[in-house]
Write an enzyme that holds these catalytic residues in place. Structure first.
Site, PDB file in Angstrom:
ATOM      1  N   ASP A  38      -2.616  -2.597   4.340  1.00  0.00           N
ATOM      2  CA  ASP A  38      -2.630  -2.097   3.046  1.00  0.00           C
ATOM      3  C   ASP A  38      -3.026  -3.129   2.299  1.00  0.00           C
ATOM      4  O   ASP A  38      -4.106  -3.544   2.115  1.00  0.00           O
ATOM      5  CB  ASP A  38      -1.225  -1.693   2.616  1.00  0.00           C
ATOM      6  N   GLY A  78       6.944  -0.607  12.818  1.00  0.00           N
ATOM      7  CA  GLY A  78       5.957   0.363  12.402  1.00  0.00           C
ATOM      8  C   GLY A  78       4.920   0.567  13.506  1.00  0.00           C
ATOM      9  O   GLY A  78       4.518   1.712  13.749  1.00  0.00           O
TER      10      GLY A  78
HETATM   11  P1  IMP Z   1       0.562  -4.746   3.815  1.00  0.00           P
HETATM   12  O1  IMP Z   1       1.228  -6.016   3.773  1.00  0.00           O
HETATM   13  O2  IMP Z   1       0.531  -4.703   2.248  1.00  0.00           O
HETATM   14  O3  IMP Z   1      -0.785  -4.840   4.207  1.00  0.00           O
HETATM   15  O4  IMP Z   1       1.365  -3.704   4.415  1.00  0.00           O
HETATM   16  C1  IMP Z   1       1.696  -3.570   5.563  1.00  0.00           C
HETATM   17  C2  IMP Z   1       2.825  -3.085   5.925  1.00  0.00           C
HETATM   18  O5  IMP Z   1       3.482  -2.153   5.051  1.00  0.00           O
HETATM   19  C3  IMP Z   1       2.654  -1.894   7.052  1.00  0.00           C
HETATM   20  O6  IMP Z   1       2.851  -2.759   8.226  1.00  0.00           O
HETATM   21  C4  IMP Z   1       3.531  -0.916   6.932  1.00  0.00           C
HETATM   22  O7  IMP Z   1       4.942  -1.078   7.596  1.00  0.00           O
HETATM   23  C5  IMP Z   1       3.858  -0.980   5.317  1.00  0.00           C
HETATM   24  N1  IMP Z   1       2.857   0.155   4.754  1.00  0.00           N
HETATM   25  C6  IMP Z   1       1.872  -0.022   4.252  1.00  0.00           C
HETATM   26  N2  IMP Z   1       1.582   1.293   3.614  1.00  0.00           N
HETATM   27  C7  IMP Z   1       2.499   2.263   4.072  1.00  0.00           C
HETATM   28  C8  IMP Z   1       2.457   3.638   4.099  1.00  0.00           C
HETATM   29  O8  IMP Z   1       1.444   4.454   3.444  1.00  0.00           O
HETATM   30  N3  IMP Z   1       3.558   4.295   4.698  1.00  0.00           N
HETATM   31  C9  IMP Z   1       4.495   3.471   5.336  1.00  0.00           C
HETATM   32  N4  IMP Z   1       4.361   2.209   5.413  1.00  0.00           N
HETATM   33  C10 IMP Z   1       3.431   1.489   4.787  1.00  0.00           C
HETATM   34 MG    MG Z   2       4.511  -2.459   9.718  1.00  0.00          MG
END
Ligand code: IMP
Ligand code: MG
Length: 182
Positions: free
Chosen positions: A109, A51
């Site tokens: 996120d 990403g």
């Molecule tokens: P977390 O572990 O929930 O903080 O998510 C982080 C990872 O989820 C990011 O590095 C992204 O790869 C993916 N992610 C979170 N939100 C989105 C979104 O809205 N679109 C696409 N990928 C997302």
């Molecule tokens: Mg990511």
């Protein structure tokens, strides 16, 4: 920007233009440069694949101090939601002990990814971890880990483009689109 984009079964509409992205990256790079201008060490810029590939390449071109680039890969998302389980699919680089690490994320996120990664970096006995993220969903983030550099805050909606994917597609879009009606 295209008025709408279809990826598999979903429709996305324009959300963040290339110009807003550029301005936000300029601002965040300026802050990092100010903090690291007098560094005597060589910090490691750690790109979290896939990403943050696009953001890292834009950001690093603007950083003016000597740094080392490293990559790792973590994944927690399937489709449009976080699974809560973070898998490391590419091991961390060697030689992290005693180094300052700037983690570069595309989006924070729930924070599961950075919190798992911070734990892994502490185990490697790094000197310091700073987090730099292009995007933050403040409504979804409830972890304690401080986010040192946040380029843009967005509502809790699903987005694609500029490195971010929907089931592995859409990363090559030069701007950011949001899932319609989300
Ligand atoms: P977390 O572990 O929930 O903080 O998510 C982080 C990872 O989820 C990011 O590095 C992204 O790869 C993916 N992610 C979170 N939100 C989105 C979104 O809205 N679109 C696409 N990928 C997302
Ligand atoms: Mg990511």
């Amino acid at each position: 920007m295209e008025p709408r984009i279809t990826l598999y079964d979903k429709t996305f509409v324009p959300f963040i233009s290339a110009r807003r992205l550029t301005e936000a990256i300029d601002r965040v790079a300026e802050k990092i440069n100010a903090d690291f201008a007098d560094a005597r060490d060589v910090p490691v810029l750690l790109c979290i694949l896939n990403g943050s590939l696009v953001f890292t390449s834009e950001l690093m071109k603007r950083l003016t101090f000597p740094l080392e680039l490293a990559c790792t890969r973590l994944s927690s998302y399937v489709g449009t939601s976080s699974t809560g389980q973070v898998r490391q699919t590419l091991t961390l680089p060697e030689h992290l002990e005693g180094r300052r690490v700037i983690v570069v994320e595309d989006i924070v996120d729930t924070g599961n990814t950075i919190s798992a990664l911070s734990g892994m970096l502490q185990e490697r006995k790094v000197a310091e971890v700073r987090i730099c993220t292009l995007l933050l969903k403040p409504e979804a983030y409830h972890k304690e880990i401080p986010l040192d550099y946040v380029a843009l805050e967005i509502p809790n909606r699903f987005i694609v483009g500029f490195g971010l994917d929907y089931d592995q597609i859409g990363r090559n879009l030069p701007e950011i689109y949001v899932l319609e009606n989300s």
